[in-house]
Design a protein around this motif. Structure first.
Motif, mmCIF file in Angstrom:
data_model
loop_
_atom_site.group_PDB
_atom_site.id
_atom_site.type_symbol
_atom_site.label_atom_id
_atom_site.label_comp_id
_atom_site.label_asym_id
_atom_site.label_seq_id
_atom_site.Cartn_x
_atom_site.Cartn_y
_atom_site.Cartn_z
ATOM 1 N N LEU A 381 0.723 -1.378 0.024
ATOM 2 C CA LEU A 381 -0.056 0.008 0.096
ATOM 3 C C LEU A 381 0.859 1.191 -0.009
ATOM 4 O O LEU A 381 0.452 2.431 -0.635
ATOM 5 C CB LEU A 381 -1.007 -0.157 1.196
ATOM 6 N N THR A 382 1.812 1.230 0.669
ATOM 7 C CA THR A 382 2.827 2.268 0.927
ATOM 8 C C THR A 382 3.229 2.666 -0.730
ATOM 9 O O THR A 382 3.329 3.745 -0.995
ATOM 10 C CB THR A 382 4.062 2.112 1.647
ATOM 11 N N GLU A 383 3.854 1.574 -1.287
ATOM 12 C CA GLU A 383 4.530 1.868 -2.531
ATOM 13 C C GLU A 383 3.394 2.349 -3.490
ATOM 14 O O GLU A 383 3.848 3.256 -4.440
ATOM 15 C CB GLU A 383 5.049 0.673 -3.139
ATOM 16 N N MET A 384 2.446 1.797 -3.608
ATOM 17 C CA MET A 384 1.239 1.811 -4.528
ATOM 18 C C MET A 384 0.757 3.566 -4.124
ATOM 19 O O MET A 384 0.654 4.430 -5.201
ATOM 20 C CB MET A 384 -0.003 1.204 -4.386
ATOM 21 N N ALA A 385 0.616 4.107 -3.108
ATOM 22 C CA ALA A 385 0.306 5.323 -2.629
ATOM 23 C C ALA A 385 1.446 6.276 -3.210
ATOM 24 O O ALA A 385 1.270 7.293 -3.512
ATOM 25 C CB ALA A 385 0.250 5.446 -1.177
ATOM 26 N N THR A 386 2.797 5.761 -2.886
ATOM 27 C CA THR A 386 3.680 6.905 -3.484
ATOM 28 C C THR A 386 3.772 6.845 -4.797
ATOM 29 O O THR A 386 4.279 8.167 -5.524
ATOM 30 C CB THR A 386 5.134 5.936 -2.909
ATOM 31 N N GLU A 387 3.266 5.969 -5.616
ATOM 32 C CA GLU A 387 3.402 6.164 -6.914
ATOM 33 C C GLU A 387 2.271 6.944 -7.499
ATOM 34 O O GLU A 387 2.313 7.735 -8.451
ATOM 35 C CB GLU A 387 3.104 4.616 -7.596
ATOM 36 N N PHE A 388 1.122 6.958 -6.899
ATOM 37 C CA PHE A 388 0.000 7.630 -7.606
ATOM 38 C C PHE A 388 -0.524 8.841 -6.653
ATOM 39 O O PHE A 388 -1.124 9.598 -7.392
ATOM 40 C CB PHE A 388 -1.265 6.703 -7.424
ATOM 41 N N TYR A 389 -0.238 9.020 -5.564
ATOM 42 C CA TYR A 389 -0.653 10.176 -4.683
ATOM 43 C C TYR A 389 0.229 11.627 -5.043
ATOM 44 O O TYR A 389 1.274 11.336 -5.069
ATOM 45 C CB TYR A 389 -0.520 9.996 -3.049
ATOM 46 N N GLY A 390 -0.624 12.381 -5.465
ATOM 47 C CA GLY A 390 0.229 13.789 -6.034
ATOM 48 C C GLY A 390 0.698 13.653 -7.291
ATOM 49 O O GLY A 390 1.699 14.449 -7.691
ATOM 50 N N SER A 391 0.363 12.472 -8.098
ATOM 51 C CA SER A 391 0.816 12.494 -9.601
ATOM 52 C C SER A 391 0.496 13.093 -10.524
ATOM 53 O O SER A 391 0.604 13.226 -11.565
ATOM 54 C CB SER A 391 0.855 10.865 -9.616
ATOM 55 N N GLY A 392 -0.593 14.027 -9.993
ATOM 56 C CA GLY A 392 -1.286 14.909 -10.889
ATOM 57 C C GLY A 392 -2.651 14.174 -11.494
ATOM 58 O O GLY A 392 -3.518 14.831 -12.398
ATOM 59 N N ARG A 393 -2.898 12.998 -11.213
ATOM 60 C CA ARG A 393 -4.246 12.357 -11.515
ATOM 61 C C ARG A 393 -5.416 12.958 -11.235
ATOM 62 O O ARG A 393 -5.466 13.562 -9.903
ATOM 63 C CB ARG A 393 -4.221 10.704 -11.282
ATOM 64 N N GLU A 394 -6.446 12.879 -12.105
ATOM 65 C CA GLU A 394 -7.798 13.662 -11.644
ATOM 66 C C GLU A 394 -8.322 13.026 -10.283
ATOM 67 O O GLU A 394 -8.436 11.624 -10.576
ATOM 68 C CB GLU A 394 -8.595 13.702 -12.714
ATOM 69 N N ILE A 395 -8.567 13.604 -9.391
ATOM 70 C CA ILE A 395 -9.134 12.978 -8.312
ATOM 71 C C ILE A 395 -10.816 12.947 -8.595
ATOM 72 O O ILE A 395 -11.431 13.997 -8.610
ATOM 73 C CB ILE A 395 -9.167 13.388 -6.931
ATOM 74 N N LYS A 396 -11.313 11.727 -8.713
ATOM 75 C CA LYS A 396 -12.946 11.631 -9.090
ATOM 76 C C LYS A 396 -13.726 12.019 -8.042
ATOM 77 O O LYS A 396 -13.318 11.974 -6.776
ATOM 78 C CB LYS A 396 -13.233 10.402 -9.484
ATOM 79 N N GLU A 397 -14.735 12.905 -8.143
ATOM 80 C CA GLU A 397 -15.564 13.132 -6.999
ATOM 81 C C GLU A 397 -16.333 12.169 -6.668
ATOM 82 O O GLU A 397 -16.901 11.265 -7.655
ATOM 83 C CB GLU A 397 -16.440 14.261 -7.600
ATOM 84 N N LEU A 398 -16.725 11.862 -5.544
ATOM 85 C CA LEU A 398 -17.383 10.764 -4.902
ATOM 86 C C LEU A 398 -19.116 11.057 -5.028
ATOM 87 O O LEU A 398 -19.555 11.903 -4.528
ATOM 88 C CB LEU A 398 -17.011 10.551 -3.400
ATOM 89 N N VAL A 399 -19.401 10.209 -6.215
ATOM 90 C CA VAL A 399 -20.887 10.449 -6.456
ATOM 91 C C VAL A 399 -21.388 8.820 -6.455
ATOM 92 O O VAL A 399 -21.002 8.044 -7.298
ATOM 93 C CB VAL A 399 -20.881 10.970 -7.711
ATOM 94 N N VAL A 400 -22.191 8.654 -5.432
ATOM 95 C CA VAL A 400 -23.156 7.185 -5.459
ATOM 96 C C VAL A 400 -24.597 7.753 -5.558
ATOM 97 O O VAL A 400 -25.311 7.934 -4.422
ATOM 98 C CB VAL A 400 -22.577 6.409 -4.102
ATOM 99 N N LYS A 401 -25.291 7.515 -6.444
ATOM 100 C CA LYS A 401 -26.616 7.967 -6.882
ATOM 101 C C LYS A 401 -27.205 6.526 -7.341
ATOM 102 O O LYS A 401 -26.857 5.930 -8.230
ATOM 103 C CB LYS A 401 -26.793 8.849 -7.821
ATOM 104 N N ILE A 402 -28.341 6.312 -6.608
ATOM 105 C CA ILE A 402 -29.082 5.215 -6.693
ATOM 106 C C ILE A 402 -30.570 5.423 -7.137
ATOM 107 O O ILE A 402 -31.133 6.298 -6.464
ATOM 108 C CB ILE A 402 -29.020 3.987 -5.599
ATOM 109 N N PRO A 403 -30.940 5.050 -8.240
ATOM 110 C CA PRO A 403 -32.629 5.313 -8.598
ATOM 111 C C PRO A 403 -33.302 4.805 -7.314
ATOM 112 O O PRO A 403 -32.915 3.991 -6.701
ATOM 113 C CB PRO A 403 -32.754 4.521 -9.775
ATOM 114 N N GLU A 404 -34.634 5.532 -7.428
ATOM 115 C CA GLU A 404 -35.351 5.064 -6.435
ATOM 116 C C GLU A 404 -35.893 3.713 -6.615
ATOM 117 O O GLU A 404 -35.646 2.946 -7.731
ATOM 118 C CB GLU A 404 -36.797 5.966 -6.521
ATOM 119 N N ILE A 405 -36.287 2.902 -5.500
ATOM 120 C CA ILE A 405 -36.778 1.545 -5.749
ATOM 121 C C ILE A 405 -37.969 1.489 -6.573
ATOM 122 O O ILE A 405 -39.124 2.016 -6.226
ATOM 123 C CB ILE A 405 -36.862 0.809 -4.313
#
Length: 492
Positions: A381-405
């Motif tokens: 996890l440490t190596e993975m985070a080092t590779e990707f965190y702050g690398s300029g990749r777009e951080i996607k907005e957290l969106v969890v929408k579910i249609p009505e039942i």
């Protein structure tokens, strides 16, 4: 009871040691008829106890000997009045619970984020589901359990419900107040069934959430194989008859109807021996596992870009308690998805995780873990985070929408077995679906047999397919077409 004993496993070893001449199945006859490479890999000891329900070894369908003794020991260990061994996994135990309390047309209150075995049982029983939405965590993009207040509203609207089904703990280890839900349902004369697939250790340590049996639930399907040391596909069904809601003889009849007559004695023996281990050592095993998991959680939370929730999550109605051995790691701030993280860990560290979704990965810490295994996880996890965190990749907005039942127009059974036709999914608005559609994340079924398809459902599912998220359930895996109920023309 003497939990040092293993009645079934001991009988199997003694039978194998007597080396009887076998003129019964299985045809490999102690491995002599097996493929040689397979035999050498599996070993003759395992093959020697791959037996069937001959008289000395009892019969799971009508246990009166060593299997009955083993199940009584398991009931004592799990705090149940009766325990039934399942070689059909927890899915078979869940189906047994539902089919024990529900007849055709009966209502069952269930969370929307149910395992597919629950919907299968509802179809087989001809029951009508009354869905309750789980509480959605908008910060993590996951769903927790159902709440006491939502169960109360469901019981108020459907006082004729034949049962309430609760997932405790959830896949991510989070629990609502199960005791409060059980007391509420029992005050209305309604039994409580618990999907306890991810909660075998909670029976053996007070630092973990309350178990279904301790909370007074009527039945609980518990995966011993997931966390308790038995072999894959072996589980138990625990039953509490004190409240008078469950007939144990009917439970035996139903589970027998759903179980193969060629029951695996290797699986049964692993349940017998795992019960011994848990009964004698479960508290210590859980204590060590909790300590290992909490230490790992603290280290994960020091890695920039990662977050693993703990006690700070608690305090809400749906977050009454949690199982710390489940490590839900939020990876959105690395600019990658959970699926990306799962593949990276596999490719770079030969490390396999339990699940991934858009925003999270889940790692299970069990009694089978060691300091070495969790140290490997931290390094990865440490190596993975080092590779990707702050690398300029777009951080996607957290969106969890579910249609009505959707509106349920037919019972799932009527729709599943009804006259159907296949039409283009994009043109199916207003039609009654005859199959399942699940979208991940977050794992909640969007459409179930008998529900009316809305344009909102179509747009939601189509959007997920376009971005490459896995859609499960329909026969057409591309989801271009869908099975719907045939609409008959009026006769004038």
């Amino acid at each position: 009871m003497d939990h040092t004993q293993t009645p079934l496993f001991t009988a199997l070893k003694q039978h194998a040691a007597s080396n009887p001449v076998q003129f019964h199945i299985p045809g490999h006859k102690k491995g002599l008829g097996s493929d040689q490479e397979f035999r050498e890999f599996i070993g003759d000891n395992a093959l020697s106890i791959d037996l069937i329900n001959i008289a000395p070894l009892d019969d799971l369908h009508q246990p009166m000997g060593v299997i009955e003794q083993a199940q009584k020991l398991a009931a004592d260990a799990f705090g149940a009045d009766y325990t039934y061994f399942s070689v059909q996994g927890t899915s078979g135990a869940i189906m047994t619970m539902i089919m024990t309390v529900c007849s055709p047309g009966d209502k069952l209150i269930v969370p929307r984020n149910v395992h597919k075995s629950i919907m299968s049982a509802i179809i087989f029983a001809g029951a009508k589901p009354v869905f309750v939405s789980p509480v959605r965590d908008e910060n993590l993009g996951i769903d927790h359990g159902i709440t006491t207040s939502s169960v109360r509203r469901a019981l108020d609207r459907h006082p004729d419900a034949k049962g309430v089904l609760v997932i405790n703990p959830t896949y991510f280890g989070v629990c609502a107040d199960l005791k409060e839900i059980v007391d509420l349902a029992h005050s209305r004369g309604v039994p409580v069934l618990v999907d306890e697939a991810h909660g075998v250790l909670i029976h053996f340590n007070e630092k973990l959430p309350v178990s279904a049996m301790a909370a007074g639930a009527d039945m609980a399907a518990t995966s011993v194989h997931k966390l308790g040391g038995s072999m894959t596909q072996s589980s138990v069904l625990n039953v509490n008859v004190k409240n008078g809601h469950v007939n144990p003889q009917r439970v035996q009849t139903i589970i027998s109807m759903l179980t193969t007559t060629s029951t695996s004695y290797i699986l049964l023996a692993s349940l017998d021996t795992s019960r011994r281990n848990l009964a004698l050592n479960g508290h210590e095993m859980a204590e060590r596992t909790i300590g290992l998991a909490q230490e790992t959680r603290r280290k994960i939370n020091k890695i920039e870009g990662l977050y693993c929730f703990g006690e700070e999550l608690l305090g809400g109605e749906a977050t009454f308690n949690y199982d710390p051995t489940k490590l839900t790691i939020h990876i959105r701030h690395l600019g990658i998805t959970g699926y990306d993280a799962e593949n990276w860990l596999r490719d770079h560290y030969n490390l396999e995780i339990e699940l991934s979704d858009m925003y999270n990965i889940l790692c299970l810490v069990t009694p089978g873990d060691t300091q070495d295994s969790v140290d490997t996880l931290i390094r990865a996890l440490t190596e993975m985070a080092t590779e990707f965190y702050g690398s300029g990749r777009e951080i996607k907005e957290l969106v969890v929408k579910i249609p009505e039942i959707p509106q349920l127009s037919l019972t799932p059974r009527e729709a599943f077995y009804g006259d159907t036709e296949t039409i283009a999914f994009e043109e199916s608005a207003g039609r009654i679906i005859a199959e399942f559609i699940y979208v991940y994340p977050p794992g909640i079924p969007i459409l179930l047999p008998g529900e009316v398809i809305s344009q909102e459902n179509i747009d939601y599912i189509t959007d997920h397919v376009k971005v490459g998220l896995p859609v499960k359930g329909p026969e057409d895996r591309s989801v271009r077409n869908v099975k719907v109920i045939v609409e008959t023309d009026a006769i004038f």
